[in-house]
Design a protein around this motif. Structure first.
Motif, PDB file in Angstrom:
ATOM      1  N   VAL A   1      36.719  40.949  50.049  1.00  0.00           N
ATOM      2  CA  VAL A   1      37.552  42.283  50.825  1.00  0.00           C
ATOM      3  C   VAL A   1      38.459  42.839  50.101  1.00  0.00           C
ATOM      4  N   GLU A   2      39.374  41.432  49.436  1.00  0.00           N
ATOM      5  CA  GLU A   2      40.634  42.229  49.213  1.00  0.00           C
ATOM      6  C   GLU A   2      40.642  42.638  47.145  1.00  0.00           C
ATOM      7  N   ALA A   3      39.299  42.029  46.537  1.00  0.00           N
ATOM      8  CA  ALA A   3      38.773  42.113  45.213  1.00  0.00           C
ATOM      9  C   ALA A   3      39.640  41.131  44.592  1.00  0.00           C
TER      10      ALA A   3
ATOM     11  N   LEU B   1      26.483  35.079  48.460  1.00  0.00           N
ATOM     12  CA  LEU B   1      27.669  34.734  49.037  1.00  0.00           C
ATOM     13  C   LEU B   1      27.737  35.675  50.526  1.00  0.00           C
ATOM     14  N   ALA B   2      27.813  37.102  50.055  1.00  0.00           N
ATOM     15  CA  ALA B   2      27.258  38.136  50.550  1.00  0.00           C
ATOM     16  C   ALA B   2      26.954  37.608  51.628  1.00  0.00           C
TER      17      ALA B   2
ATOM     18  N   VAL C   1      38.310  32.957  48.107  1.00  0.00           N
ATOM     19  CA  VAL C   1      39.867  33.388  48.568  1.00  0.00           C
ATOM     20  C   VAL C   1      39.809  34.717  48.742  1.00  0.00           C
ATOM     21  N   GLY C   2      39.257  35.361  48.178  1.00  0.00           N
ATOM     22  CA  GLY C   2      39.226  37.145  48.665  1.00  0.00           C
ATOM     23  C   GLY C   2      39.271  37.742  49.970  1.00  0.00           C
ATOM     24  N   SER C   3      37.971  36.374  49.571  1.00  0.00           N
ATOM     25  CA  SER C   3      37.777  37.282  51.819  1.00  0.00           C
ATOM     26  C   SER C   3      38.770  36.329  52.525  1.00  0.00           C
TER      27      SER C   3
END
Ligand code: ADP
Ligand code: MG
Length: 672
Positions: free
Chosen positions: A236-238, A266-267, A296-298
């Motif tokens: 989510v944090e791209a 991964l999704a 990490v962005g998740s």
């Protein structure tokens, strides 16, 4: 079933009837027929029978029992017993019938047998109808008793077929019970050579069954996993796009495709099992980094494990450089990190303040824990054992993390099937742009002066070179000495040049300083142990000399060679061997000379090295197999996998019976 069988075979760890029947003969003896004495040939092993006509006992330091038997044609044969008990001697009286099995030898009075196996028996006792099995055993357990135990087990054990009849027929395999009876007691006319080589339909059935058990376990474990939850990593944090944007290059089409495949896995809310394979230099590291960024962005942590300190350190260096500007903390763990530094590192992983851990086996120690591990990446996965890979995955307290394995060695589909039933594979099948082919030459060490002259010339033209000394796994000390000696030698030969030295015993900071100097062009020739397998990129380094090339694995040399040829200008590699060198070693070096394709090189290496040291498969797919061979029997894997799926779908009873037979006592869990 746990039929209780008393004693001797327990020496072999065979506790159940079901285990005994799978204890199979090494070879056979033919006791189904008698050889007339006149037909005995010197050196031939034969069975004979006759009536005892004469006996004499020789005393003294070498007591012997000599007797003669006479067969139906009135021919006589001498038998010599070298040691015997009094009751044995007493039983051998004139007139008894003796049957003996042994090697015929020419003696003073015609053919004789020295210390054959023999029995006194009633006249015209029937001959066995089948060959006599010889089993693997231990000294304390005689063949006779083992045969008895196995024969009893064959009568008692549950031998019902675990393959449903239509399936068995479709596969063209013999019935299970008949297979075992045949393997233990083949008829007199059976092809014993084939049996001893463990080939033919009966052996095919056993090997198939064994692989079937493996496939059932793997598929069951995979099905369980697929129902297990995992945290979807949707970034989510791209963070991943930001990381990619900051790289000094754009991903190749092959890298981008692999990353897409991984991103889709991964999704999903179930744990990923994917292998990323790509030749050395194909750029797996930045794909792995992008995956770590997805985690990490998740809001999750990622852990990357590599098999050696140097590989891990290289990985750490790159990730540290790429992630630090993005405000993401990367932690380094190896056995060299101790005391306070280690506690501090562990604390940041446990409380989640560090998002990424890179390290060696040190990552799987008991005291390492993660706050929210979402992704595990294992580099050079075939160099780890199953348990080690599982151990890292189990570091997540709640849900299973996703698993990405990486390998520069291509894994055939069949081998992959023996790792995980649900292993998906992504291949980076092309190299980043701007690489030039490396000209490789093979030379004898006798031409060393020529090599040094070439080196001098090359460096005079502004080029830089690596001089690699072999890794001798057993002896790091010798390894080091070779590098130090070579360093001194080249320094003496080429005083006009700056010769550097880097080896595995140096401290990380020292190594980094030498590599930095080399990269900056302050060092002309870098003498190194195989440290530079993972060294930094130096585009101006376009010549590599590899000493004792005959000692090194092809895949490893291919990796080493990948260090040159990074720039646009032509590069070369000189493979130096020491005499004497065998034909196979010569052929191996020629492969490297002629090919730049890591996959092809690995295949050839496999063919030449033969069984034993193959792709690390032994560590996983092979380790639980007794009869089947992951590579030789690879053609059976696909049908075994299909049969496993069919059994799991429609025949739960057969599955239970099959696993109880082949993987008793929960051994199936080893495939989880
Ligand atoms: P390996 O697959 O052997 O681990 P690396 O990830 O170490 O390969 O990459 C080899 C080299 O190629 C590195 O120097 C890396 O920076 C470079 N590289 C990777 N991807 C690209 C790309 N798309 N374009 C240009 N260079 C790349
Ligand atoms: Mg790599």
């Amino acid at each position: 079933m746990a039929a209780k069988l008393t004693e001797p075979h327990r020496l072999l760890g065979l506790t159940r009837a079901a285990d005994l029947v799978l204890h199979l003969p090494l070879r056979f003896e033919d006791e189904t027929r008698l050889t007339p004495f006149a037909a005995l040939r010197p050196g031939e092993v034969a069975q004979v029978e006759g009536v005892l006509t004469h006996k004499e006992q020789q005393r003294g330091s070498r007591s012997q029992l000599l007797f003669e038997i006479e067969d139906a044609t009135q021919q006589r044969l001498r038998i010599r017993l070298l040691h015997f008990r009094p009751n044995q001697a007493a039983a051998l009286t004139p007139g008894v019938t003796v049957r003996a099995f042994g090697e015929a030898r020419p003696g003073l009075f015609g053919m004789e047998m020295v210390h054959p196996r023999y029995r006194v028996l009633r006249p015209s006792t029937a001959l066995p109808k089948t060959l006599t099995p010889v089993y693997p055993s231990v000294a304390a357990l005689s063949q006779y008793r083992l045969r008895q135990a196995i024969d009893a087990a064959l009568d008692r054990a549950e031998l019902a077929d675990s393959l449903p009849e239509p399936l068995r027929q479709r596969l063209g395999l013999p019935e299970f019970a008949a297979t075992l009876r045949f393997l233990h007691h083949p008829p007199a006319n059976a092809d014993t050579t084939l049996l001893e080589l463990r080939q033919g339909p009966a052996w095919a059935r056993l090997k198939f069954d064994e692989l079937l058990a493996q496939q059932i376990s793997l598929q069951r474990a995979a099905a369980l996993r697929q129902h297990q939850p995992a945290v979807p990593l949707d970034d989510v944090e791209a963070l991943s796009p930001r990381l990619l944007a900051a790289l000094p290059f754009t991903l190749t089409a092959a890298q981008a495709r692999c990353l897409d495949e991984i991103r889709a896995d991964l999704a999903a809310p179930h744990p990923m099992h994917r292998l990323l394979q790509g030749d050395v230099g194909s750029g797996k590291t930045c794909v792995a980094a992008a995956c770590a960024a997805l985690a990490v962005g998740s809001g999750r942590q990622a852990a990357l494990m590599a098999p050696t300190e140097l590989l891990a350190e290289q990985l750490y260096q790159k990730l540290h450089d790429w992630f630090t500007p993005l405000g993401v903390a990367v932690v380094w763990l190896s056995s060299a990190v101790r005391g306070k530094a280690r506690s501090a590192a562990l604390a940041t992983l446990a409380d989640g303040s560090a998002a990424i851990a890179v390290g060696t086996h040190a990552l799987i120690q008991d005291d390492v824990s993660f706050a929210r591990l979402g992704l595990v990446i294992v580099d050079e996965q075939h160099r780890f054992g199953v348990e080690q890979r599982l151990a890292l995955r189990s570091k997540s307290e709640t849900t299973l993390p996703h698993l990405l394995m990486m390998s520069a060695t291509p894994i055939p589909r069949t081998l992959a099937m023996s790792y995980y039933a649900d292993l998906a594979i992504s291949s980076i099948d092309s190299l980043p742009p701007g690489r030039t082919p490396i000209e490789t030459r093979v030379m004898s060490d006798a031409r060393r002066p020529e090599v040094i002259a070439r080196l001098a010339e090359f460096c005079a033209g502004g080029g830089q070179a690596y001089w690699v000394c072999p890794l001798i796994e057993e002896s790091e000390k010798l390894d080091l000495k070779a590098a130090i000696d070579t360093h001194a030698e080249i320094r003496a030969a080429l005083p006009q040049l700056v010769i550097g030295l880097v080896h595995g015993r140096m401290k990380a900071a020292e190594k980094a300083a030498v590599m930095a100097a080399f990269k900056a062009g302050a060092i002309n020739v870098l003498v190194a142990t195989t440290v530079i397998e993972v060294g930094v990129d130096v585009p101006n380094a376009r010549l590599m000399v590899i000493e004792h090339a005959e000692r090194m694995g092809l895949a490893q040399m291919h990796q080493l060679r990948g260090r040159v040829g990074r720039g646009a200008r032509a590069s070369s590699c000189l493979l130096i061997y020491s005499n004497p060198i065998g034909a196979v070693a010569r052929e191996r070096l020629a492969i490297l000379k002629d090919s730049q394709d890591g996959f092809a090189i690995a295949r050839h290496d496999l063919r030449l090295r033969g069984p034993g040291e193959r792709l690390g498969a032994r560590q996983s797919g092979q380790q639980l197999l007794r009869f089947a061979d992951i590579e030789a029997d690879a053609p059976m894997l696909e049908p075994a996998g299909q049969a496993a799926a069919e059994l799991l779908r429609n025949h739960p009873d057969a599955v239970a019976r099959h696993l109880d037979r082949w993987l008793p006592g929960g051994e199936a869990r080893l495939y989880a």
